[in-house]
Design a protein around this motif. Structure first.
Motif, PDB file in Angstrom:
ATOM      1  N   UNK A  48       5.196  13.051   7.796  1.00 34.24           N
ATOM      2  CA  UNK A  48       4.495  12.948   8.994  1.00 34.24           C
ATOM      3  C   UNK A  48       3.462  12.075   8.987  1.00 34.24           C
ATOM      4  N   UNK A  49       3.437  10.678   9.105  1.00 35.05           N
ATOM      5  CA  UNK A  49       2.271   9.595   9.215  1.00 35.05           C
ATOM      6  C   UNK A  49       1.497   9.749  10.174  1.00 35.05           C
ATOM      7  N   UNK A  50       0.215   9.042   9.983  1.00 35.43           N
ATOM      8  CA  UNK A  50      -0.628   9.017  10.977  1.00 35.43           C
ATOM      9  C   UNK A  50      -1.066   7.766  11.246  1.00 35.43           C
ATOM     10  N   UNK A  51      -1.282   7.256  12.498  1.00 34.96           N
ATOM     11  CA  UNK A  51      -1.831   5.636  12.613  1.00 34.96           C
ATOM     12  C   UNK A  51      -2.991   5.788  13.176  1.00 34.96           C
ATOM     13  N   UNK A  52      -4.072   4.875  12.674  1.00 38.63           N
ATOM     14  CA  UNK A  52      -5.480   4.850  12.976  1.00 38.63           C
ATOM     15  C   UNK A  52      -5.604   3.760  13.879  1.00 38.63           C
ATOM     16  N   UNK A  53      -6.846   3.564  14.320  1.00 37.63           N
ATOM     17  CA  UNK A  53      -7.262   2.362  15.312  1.00 37.63           C
ATOM     18  C   UNK A  53      -7.019   0.968  14.853  1.00 37.63           C
ATOM     19  N   UNK A  55      -4.506  -0.032  13.213  1.00 40.79           N
ATOM     20  CA  UNK A  55      -3.003  -0.149  13.141  1.00 40.79           C
ATOM     21  C   UNK A  55      -2.608  -0.010  11.766  1.00 40.79           C
ATOM     22  N   UNK A  56      -3.173   0.644  10.834  1.00 40.25           N
ATOM     23  CA  UNK A  56      -2.865   1.015   9.429  1.00 40.25           C
ATOM     24  C   UNK A  56      -2.415   2.491   9.543  1.00 40.25           C
ATOM     25  N   UNK A  57      -1.736   2.888   8.314  1.00 37.66           N
ATOM     26  CA  UNK A  57      -1.154   4.261   8.203  1.00 37.66           C
ATOM     27  C   UNK A  57      -1.684   4.950   6.959  1.00 37.66           C
ATOM     28  N   UNK A  58      -1.867   6.167   7.125  1.00 38.46           N
ATOM     29  CA  UNK A  58      -2.121   7.043   5.926  1.00 38.46           C
ATOM     30  C   UNK A  58      -1.470   8.243   6.240  1.00 38.46           C
ATOM     31  N   UNK A  59      -0.888   8.894   4.968  1.00 37.31           N
ATOM     32  CA  UNK A  59       0.038   9.994   4.740  1.00 37.31           C
ATOM     33  C   UNK A  59       1.400   9.314   5.042  1.00 37.31           C
ATOM     34  N   UNK A  60       1.781   8.080   4.545  1.00 38.17           N
ATOM     35  CA  UNK A  60       2.847   7.503   5.323  1.00 38.17           C
ATOM     36  C   UNK A  60       3.818   7.374   3.808  1.00 38.17           C
ATOM     37  N   UNK A  61       5.199   7.259   4.321  1.00 34.31           N
ATOM     38  CA  UNK A  61       6.234   6.924   3.369  1.00 34.31           C
ATOM     39  C   UNK A  61       7.012   5.919   3.839  1.00 34.31           C
ATOM     40  N   UNK A  62       7.120   4.670   2.945  1.00 36.41           N
ATOM     41  CA  UNK A  62       7.711   3.431   3.331  1.00 36.41           C
ATOM     42  C   UNK A  62       9.424   3.769   3.595  1.00 36.41           C
ATOM     43  N   UNK A  63       9.890   2.938   4.333  1.00 37.43           N
ATOM     44  CA  UNK A  63      11.202   2.954   4.769  1.00 37.43           C
ATOM     45  C   UNK A  63      12.176   2.714   3.607  1.00 37.43           C
ATOM     46  N   UNK A  64      11.842   2.096   2.655  1.00 38.60           N
ATOM     47  CA  UNK A  64      12.797   1.830   1.486  1.00 38.60           C
ATOM     48  C   UNK A  64      12.338   2.501   0.113  1.00 38.60           C
TER      49      UNK A  64
END
Length: 392
Positions: A48-53, A55-64
């Motif tokens: 469950x990623x979260x995008x901030x204002x 354009x960056x992400x936190x609590x994210x997992x890369x597709x690779x």
């Protein structure tokens, strides 16, 4: 905010701010990933990623990122990597054995010439080792990335490296046959005849075809290939590369036949035709996959049996044949010394056969020491003795 301000993934279980995604060109794809071709994150299940204002992400997992359990391709890849590791060690042992010199250096036959087959065996084993280990994450990642690219790149590199190993092994065999002939008769092979000119141009032609094959298939953008794009995997560059590999293989065959014609060896070098036939399986597989997408080894959906049975297995068998022959065959300098000792032994026997009749012709008996002393002339006694004195 109404529903128009949100974009959903994972069948509506996750939602994201539509204005921020559009501002930074993010797109939600049907495989539940969010990407703008520079950043890609997973958006399903527990991811469950979260995008901030900004354009960056936190609590994210890369597709690779590997998120799946290991599968058939990865398990066989690990086994293949272990086999290539063993071949790498044995190649180093053969290099140590055949790379030593026991005779003075000759300008015509350099020591590095008989080391090149083992250099290429080491390189081939190394790229196979890397490709095998990189195959572990091909089926574990959600979207193919760096691991898949490395797996396919080093897999493709293994063919030109293996062809170079076969070429150097065949060329070194012909060079040793020439060296044996010159060691026996220095004027047996001239350096300005048709044979020498052919042997000068053969490596140039082979490495030209082999390098062009490497250049067309390896030195290119692999991002689209990792996505299994059918138009890219079967484009003109891959097709030309596969054909050039076949032309390089033809150069090896012709060069071997020419060497056999000129040197006429007493023993048939079984290792050369065996490796030539084995690598032809891989070349035929490359040609077929370059023209038919469903048969391509570069598709991540392809059956692992294709890439391992028709791709890696011929390369493994070729390196194994080269190593087996290298472990059985002696060092070239030591073999040359053995031939010299055999010729010297034959010459010694001939000299003994010539000397023995001369000894049989002499029938006189040797005189004893007493007889030789009695036959000496008497010496005059200057001191007045009446009897003659014998010389001592």
């Amino acid at each position: 905010m109404d529903d128009a301000d949100w974009l959903y993934s994972d069948d509506g279980r996750q939602r994201f701010n539509a204005s921020i995604l559009k501002e930074f060109n993010y797109t939600i794809y049907p495989n539940d990933t969010i990407s703008n071709f520079s950043t890609c994150v997973l958006a399903f299940g527990g991811y469950v990623p979260t995008v901030i204002s900004n354009g960056s992400w936190y609590n994210s997992t890369g597709c690779d990122t590997p998120v799946r359990p290991i599968r058939t391709r990865g398990a066989i890849g690990v086994a293949t990597a272990i086999i290539f590791a063993a071949l790498l060690v044995m190649s180093l042992v053969c290099l140590s054995k055949h790379g030593k010199s026991f005779l003075p250096a000759e300008k015509r036959f350099r020591l590095v010439g008989r080391r090149w087959p083992w250099y290429w065996c080491i390189i081939t084993s190394t790229v196979g080792l890397i490709s095998g280990f990189c195959a572990v994450d091909v089926d574990r990642v959600w979207v193919l990335g760096t691991s898949a690219i490395f797996h396919f790149i080093f897999y493709m590199v293994s063919l030109p490296c293996c062809l170079a190993a076969i070429w150097e092994m065949s060329r070194n065999w012909g060079s040793f046959e020439e060296r044996k002939g010159i060691d026996e008769d220095f004027f047996r092979y001239r350096q300005d005849d048709l044979r020498s000119k052919i042997e000068f141009y053969e490596p140039l032609i082979f490495y030209l075809f082999n390098f062009l094959s490497f250049f067309l298939s390896i030195l290119r953008n692999w991002n689209t290939i990792a996505r299994s794009n059918a138009n890219v995997i079967t484009d003109a560059r891959f097709q030309a590369s596969s054909i050039l590999s076949f032309l390089a293989w033809m150069v090896i065959v012709v060069a071997h036949l020419i060497a056999r014609h000129y040197y006429q060896p007493q023993k048939f070098p079984w290792k050369i035709p065996a490796t030539i036939l084995l690598i032809l399986i891989r070349i035929a597989f490359n040609i077929g996959s370059a023209f038919e997408y469903s048969f391509s080894q570069l598709r991540w959906q392809a059956t692992p049996a294709y890439i391992y049975c028709l791709g890696f297995l011929p390369v493994i068998l070729v390196i194994l044949v080269i190593i087996y022959s290298g472990l059985r065959e002696p060092n070239e300098d030591q073999e040359l010394l053995r031939f010299r000792n055999a010729r010297n032994a034959i010459l010694d026997q001939e000299m003994l056969a010539i000397k023995s009749p001369e000894k049989r012709k002499s029938t006189g008996k040797p005189r004893t020491i007493r007889t030789r002393r009695e036959s000496r002339a008497s010496a005059h006694d200057y001191w007045g003795s009446e009897e003659p004195v014998q010389k001592a």
